[in-house]
Motif scaffolding. Structure first.
Motif, PDB file in Angstrom:
ATOM      1  N   ASP A 164       2.061  10.507   4.591  1.00  0.00           N
ATOM      2  CA  ASP A 164       0.834   9.833   4.833  1.00  0.00           C
ATOM      3  C   ASP A 164      -0.473  11.135   5.143  1.00  0.00           C
ATOM      4  O   ASP A 164      -1.424  10.739   5.705  1.00  0.00           O
ATOM      5  N   SER A 165       0.019  12.288   4.911  1.00  0.00           N
ATOM      6  CA  SER A 165      -0.935  13.497   4.979  1.00  0.00           C
ATOM      7  C   SER A 165      -1.514  13.610   3.812  1.00  0.00           C
ATOM      8  O   SER A 165      -1.365  13.365   2.816  1.00  0.00           O
ATOM      9  N   SER A 166      -2.940  14.233   4.024  1.00  0.00           N
ATOM     10  CA  SER A 166      -3.803  14.628   2.868  1.00  0.00           C
ATOM     11  C   SER A 166      -3.337  16.036   2.378  1.00  0.00           C
ATOM     12  O   SER A 166      -3.540  16.303   1.215  1.00  0.00           O
ATOM     13  N   LEU A 167      -2.645  16.787   3.062  1.00  0.00           N
ATOM     14  CA  LEU A 167      -2.245  18.260   2.789  1.00  0.00           C
ATOM     15  C   LEU A 167      -1.080  18.421   3.302  1.00  0.00           C
ATOM     16  O   LEU A 167      -0.841  18.295   4.482  1.00  0.00           O
ATOM     17  N   LEU A 168      -0.173  19.273   2.669  1.00  0.00           N
ATOM     18  CA  LEU A 168       0.917  19.946   3.478  1.00  0.00           C
ATOM     19  C   LEU A 168       0.812  21.264   3.186  1.00  0.00           C
ATOM     20  O   LEU A 168       0.329  22.117   2.472  1.00  0.00           O
ATOM     21  N   ILE A 169       1.336  21.948   4.487  1.00  0.00           N
ATOM     22  CA  ILE A 169       1.339  23.498   4.507  1.00  0.00           C
ATOM     23  C   ILE A 169       2.987  23.717   4.587  1.00  0.00           C
ATOM     24  O   ILE A 169       3.513  23.358   5.723  1.00  0.00           O
ATOM     25  N   LEU A 170       3.465  24.443   3.734  1.00  0.00           N
ATOM     26  CA  LEU A 170       4.947  24.962   3.862  1.00  0.00           C
ATOM     27  C   LEU A 170       4.996  26.307   4.117  1.00  0.00           C
ATOM     28  O   LEU A 170       4.371  26.827   3.239  1.00  0.00           O
ATOM     29  N   GLY A 171       5.530  26.543   5.155  1.00  0.00           N
ATOM     30  CA  GLY A 171       6.108  28.007   5.511  1.00  0.00           C
ATOM     31  C   GLY A 171       7.284  28.261   5.297  1.00  0.00           C
ATOM     32  O   GLY A 171       8.237  27.986   5.618  1.00  0.00           O
ATOM     33  N   ILE A 172       7.459  29.422   4.209  1.00  0.00           N
ATOM     34  CA  ILE A 172       8.772  29.517   3.864  1.00  0.00           C
ATOM     35  C   ILE A 172       9.286  30.884   3.758  1.00  0.00           C
ATOM     36  O   ILE A 172       8.774  31.762   3.322  1.00  0.00           O
ATOM     37  N   SER A 173      10.383  31.172   4.340  1.00  0.00           N
ATOM     38  CA  SER A 173      10.953  32.477   4.627  1.00  0.00           C
ATOM     39  C   SER A 173      11.839  32.702   3.421  1.00  0.00           C
ATOM     40  O   SER A 173      12.443  32.046   2.599  1.00  0.00           O
ATOM     41  N   THR A 174      11.643  34.191   2.846  1.00  0.00           N
ATOM     42  CA  THR A 174      12.432  34.820   1.724  1.00  0.00           C
ATOM     43  C   THR A 174      13.766  34.952   2.268  1.00  0.00           C
ATOM     44  O   THR A 174      13.966  35.588   3.223  1.00  0.00           O
ATOM     45  N   TYR A 175      14.763  34.469   1.392  1.00  0.00           N
ATOM     46  CA  TYR A 175      16.108  34.542   1.825  1.00  0.00           C
ATOM     47  C   TYR A 175      17.169  34.714   0.808  1.00  0.00           C
ATOM     48  O   TYR A 175      17.267  34.094  -0.511  1.00  0.00           O
ATOM     49  N   GLU A 176      17.816  36.027   0.860  1.00  0.00           N
ATOM     50  CA  GLU A 176      18.770  36.487  -0.399  1.00  0.00           C
ATOM     51  C   GLU A 176      18.282  36.270  -1.813  1.00  0.00           C
ATOM     52  O   GLU A 176      18.747  35.346  -2.609  1.00  0.00           O
ATOM     53  N   GLY A 177      17.125  36.897  -1.854  1.00  0.00           N
ATOM     54  CA  GLY A 177      16.465  36.653  -3.204  1.00  0.00           C
ATOM     55  C   GLY A 177      15.789  35.374  -3.741  1.00  0.00           C
ATOM     56  O   GLY A 177      15.353  35.117  -4.971  1.00  0.00           O
TER      57      GLY A 177
ATOM     58  N   ARG B 203       0.749  -1.053   0.086  1.00  0.00           N
ATOM     59  CA  ARG B 203      -0.061  -0.058  -0.049  1.00  0.00           C
ATOM     60  C   ARG B 203       0.803   1.093  -0.025  1.00  0.00           C
ATOM     61  O   ARG B 203       0.570   2.164  -0.646  1.00  0.00           O
ATOM     62  N   ALA B 204       1.903   1.127   0.721  1.00  0.00           N
ATOM     63  CA  ALA B 204       2.886   2.417   0.588  1.00  0.00           C
ATOM     64  C   ALA B 204       3.375   2.573  -0.605  1.00  0.00           C
ATOM     65  O   ALA B 204       3.629   3.651  -1.074  1.00  0.00           O
ATOM     66  N   SER B 205       3.958   1.551  -1.267  1.00  0.00           N
ATOM     67  CA  SER B 205       4.285   1.523  -2.689  1.00  0.00           C
ATOM     68  C   SER B 205       3.245   2.430  -3.616  1.00  0.00           C
ATOM     69  O   SER B 205       3.586   3.058  -4.552  1.00  0.00           O
ATOM     70  N   ARG B 206       2.041   1.895  -3.377  1.00  0.00           N
ATOM     71  CA  ARG B 206       1.161   2.643  -4.193  1.00  0.00           C
ATOM     72  C   ARG B 206       0.416   3.893  -3.898  1.00  0.00           C
ATOM     73  O   ARG B 206      -0.587   4.364  -4.513  1.00  0.00           O
ATOM     74  N   GLY B 207       1.067   4.444  -2.897  1.00  0.00           N
ATOM     75  CA  GLY B 207       0.598   5.688  -2.382  1.00  0.00           C
ATOM     76  C   GLY B 207      -0.636   5.491  -1.391  1.00  0.00           C
ATOM     77  O   GLY B 207      -1.422   6.564  -1.466  1.00  0.00           O
ATOM     78  N   GLU B 208      -1.002   4.537  -1.050  1.00  0.00           N
ATOM     79  CA  GLU B 208      -2.418   4.198  -0.282  1.00  0.00           C
ATOM     80  C   GLU B 208      -2.547   4.606   1.037  1.00  0.00           C
ATOM     81  O   GLU B 208      -3.519   4.511   1.692  1.00  0.00           O
ATOM     82  N   ILE B 209      -1.275   4.706   1.668  1.00  0.00           N
ATOM     83  CA  ILE B 209      -1.222   4.957   3.011  1.00  0.00           C
ATOM     84  C   ILE B 209      -1.240   6.539   3.217  1.00  0.00           C
ATOM     85  O   ILE B 209      -0.415   7.087   3.154  1.00  0.00           O
ATOM     86  N   VAL B 210      -2.846   6.828   3.515  1.00  0.00           N
ATOM     87  CA  VAL B 210      -2.913   8.185   3.729  1.00  0.00           C
ATOM     88  C   VAL B 210      -3.901   8.346   4.775  1.00  0.00           C
ATOM     89  O   VAL B 210      -5.117   7.637   4.985  1.00  0.00           O
ATOM     90  N   ASP B 211      -3.903   9.265   5.657  1.00  0.00           N
ATOM     91  CA  ASP B 211      -4.731   9.606   6.936  1.00  0.00           C
ATOM     92  C   ASP B 211      -5.381  10.940   6.261  1.00  0.00           C
ATOM     93  O   ASP B 211      -5.012  11.933   6.345  1.00  0.00           O
ATOM     94  N   PRO B 212      -6.724  10.600   5.999  1.00  0.00           N
ATOM     95  CA  PRO B 212      -7.779  11.656   5.601  1.00  0.00           C
ATOM     96  C   PRO B 212      -7.742  12.980   6.255  1.00  0.00           C
ATOM     97  O   PRO B 212      -8.060  14.180   5.979  1.00  0.00           O
TER      98      PRO B 212
END
Ligand SMILES: Cc1cc2nc3c(=O)[nH]c(=O)nc-3n(C[C@H](O)[C@H](O)[C@H](O)COP(=O)(O)O)c2cc1C
Ligand SMILES: [Fe+2]
Ligand SMILES: [Fe+2]
Length: 403
Positions: free
Chosen positions: A314-327, A251-260
């Protein structure tokens, strides 16, 4: 000096497990932080026509390995050493073992690529016999069938199936991080907890080759082997319910391990602007019943990249918080994006929060996330501190995209 824990235990009839618990290692492969440790499992089949040793331990434990081997067989009785995989966490004690047994007395069996690797890694001119896919070796009353399983985890990786015992010695596949309190799944209390370490192992070690897991499992299934035992080179040996770990890997190989209901937040924050926004978002999400995993690069701590990737997987969504750095973007978040592209190869929806001082890196961000193979839900950029509209916007996107 405290010696590491070692175990010599019968798996079934004439098959023995030799396990060492490595709790000294800090970064597996020099990269993955594993405070949970790892075990190296080797196996010995003792027959009336001599013994077969399957893999070894890493070189740091060579002496202990030979000591443990002596508890099962006289090293002079070792006829074959099967090298499933040349990565030194398993091949590391080969020089010591061959030194004791005698290079001329023992035949090394492995994938055709392994022979020259032994020479290049260890400078040993061993008696090497390449095994073909599905070739069998008869010894005593046993038949050992070798199965080529490329990219689990290197191109030269093979497995052995001891037919009379139904034992599949699977090397890296079906393994996991951590030092389980038991040797077998028979008496492992919290299998779910162990599977978290298995997921981290799959993502960090085999994630890049993820499709090959299902491919090789399909191949093994097509052989109709009567698999009663799955004996990997890391973690517990599966004897009570081997199908559980095989299914988990499949299931991991097929990307089926996801916690909704799971969301993973990974962020950098140099002076706290993103941190403030993220903490408001996380509080709100948790109060709405989402499970949120947080990994951060801030002045008081640096996230474990492996844990972050494992949670992302195994997440349904990712939130990435990114600082701007030297252009551009904060260097460690660049590393995260690169790793998300290589290891989390199941496409994820990503909400990007970007804070800047004088110029938004918006365009590079969208491209970086897309190039990593993930879907950009929205890039929300703001100067300095996030407004309440920004927070509300993120929450409404999560509500829309996560069930
Ligand atoms: C070392 C450093 C480099 C920065 N480089 C840039 C830049 O190239 N462009 C920009 O707009 N802001 C830049 N900034 C400003 C930050 O991106 C901005 O203050 C942002 O709000 C930081 O959020 P944080 O404190 O959550 O990391 C830089 C800040 C620092 C400390
Ligand atoms: Fe490996
Ligand atoms: Fe390994």
């Amino acid at each position: 000096m405290i010696l590491p824990r070692t175990y010599v235990e019968k798996v079934s009839r004439d098959l023995y497990l030799l396990r060492v618990d490595d709790d000294e290692i800090k970064f597996f492969e020099g990269l993955w932080s594993i405070p949970e440790g790892i075990t190296y499992n080797a196996y010995v089949l003792a027959t009336e026509e001599g013994a077969v040793v399957f893999d070894t331990w890493r070189n740091r434990y060579s002496n202990l390995f030979v000591e443990c081997l002596r508890k099962v067989v006289d090293p002079k009785d070792v006829r074959y050493v099967v090298v499933h995989h040349m990565e030194p966490d398993h091949s590391g004690s080969l020089p010591k073992l061959l030194g004791i047994v005698g290079v001329d007395r023992v035949e090394i069996l492995g994938h055709p690529m392994a022979g020259s690797m032994i020479r290049s890694f260890y400078g040993i001119d061993a008696r090497f016999r390449p095994v073909k896919d599905l070739e069998a070796l008869r010894i005593g009353r046993y038949t050992i069938r070798f199965i080529h399983t490329p990219w689990l985890h290197w191109p030269e990786t093979i497995m052995s199936f001891v037919e009379e015992l139904g034992a599949l010695l699977s090397c890296d596949a079906f393994g996991g991080y951590s030092i389980p309190s038991t040797l077998f799944d028979d008496d492992l209390d919290d299998i779910e907890e162990y599977l978290e370490f298995v997921r981290k192992y799959i993502v960090t070690v085999i994630g890049f080759y993820r499709p090959f897991i299902a491919k090789n499992i399909d191949k093994i299934r097509s052989l109709n082997l009567d698999v009663k035992i799955v004996a990997p080179s890391h973690g517990v040996v599966w004897r009570r319910d081997p199908s559980r770990i095989v299914d988990y890997y499949y299931r991991a190989s097929r990307g089926e391990i996801v916690d909704p209901k799971k969301i993973t937040v990974i962020y950098s924050s140099m002076y706290g602007f993103l941190e403030e926004a993220v903490s408001k978002i996380v509080d709100a999400l948790r109060s709405k019943g989402f499970r949120v995993a947080i990994h951060r690069f801030v002045e008081s701590e640096h996230a474990s990249l492996g844990n972050a990737l494992s949670d992302a997987f195994d997440s349904s969504l990712l939130i990435l918080g990114i600082s701007t750095y030297e252009g551009g973007i904060f260097p460690l978040m660049k590393m995260v994006l690169d790793a998300l592209g290589k290891k989390v190869t199941v496409p994820k929806r990503v909400v990007v929060l970007a804070s800047y001082g004088w110029g938004s890196p918006r365009n590079v961000l969208e491209k970086m996330v897309r190039d990593a193979g993930h879907e950009v839900v929205e890039v929300i950029d703001f100067r300095g501190r996030a407004s309440s509209e920004v927070i509300e916007r993120v929450l409404s996107l999560v509500e829309r995209y996560v069930a």
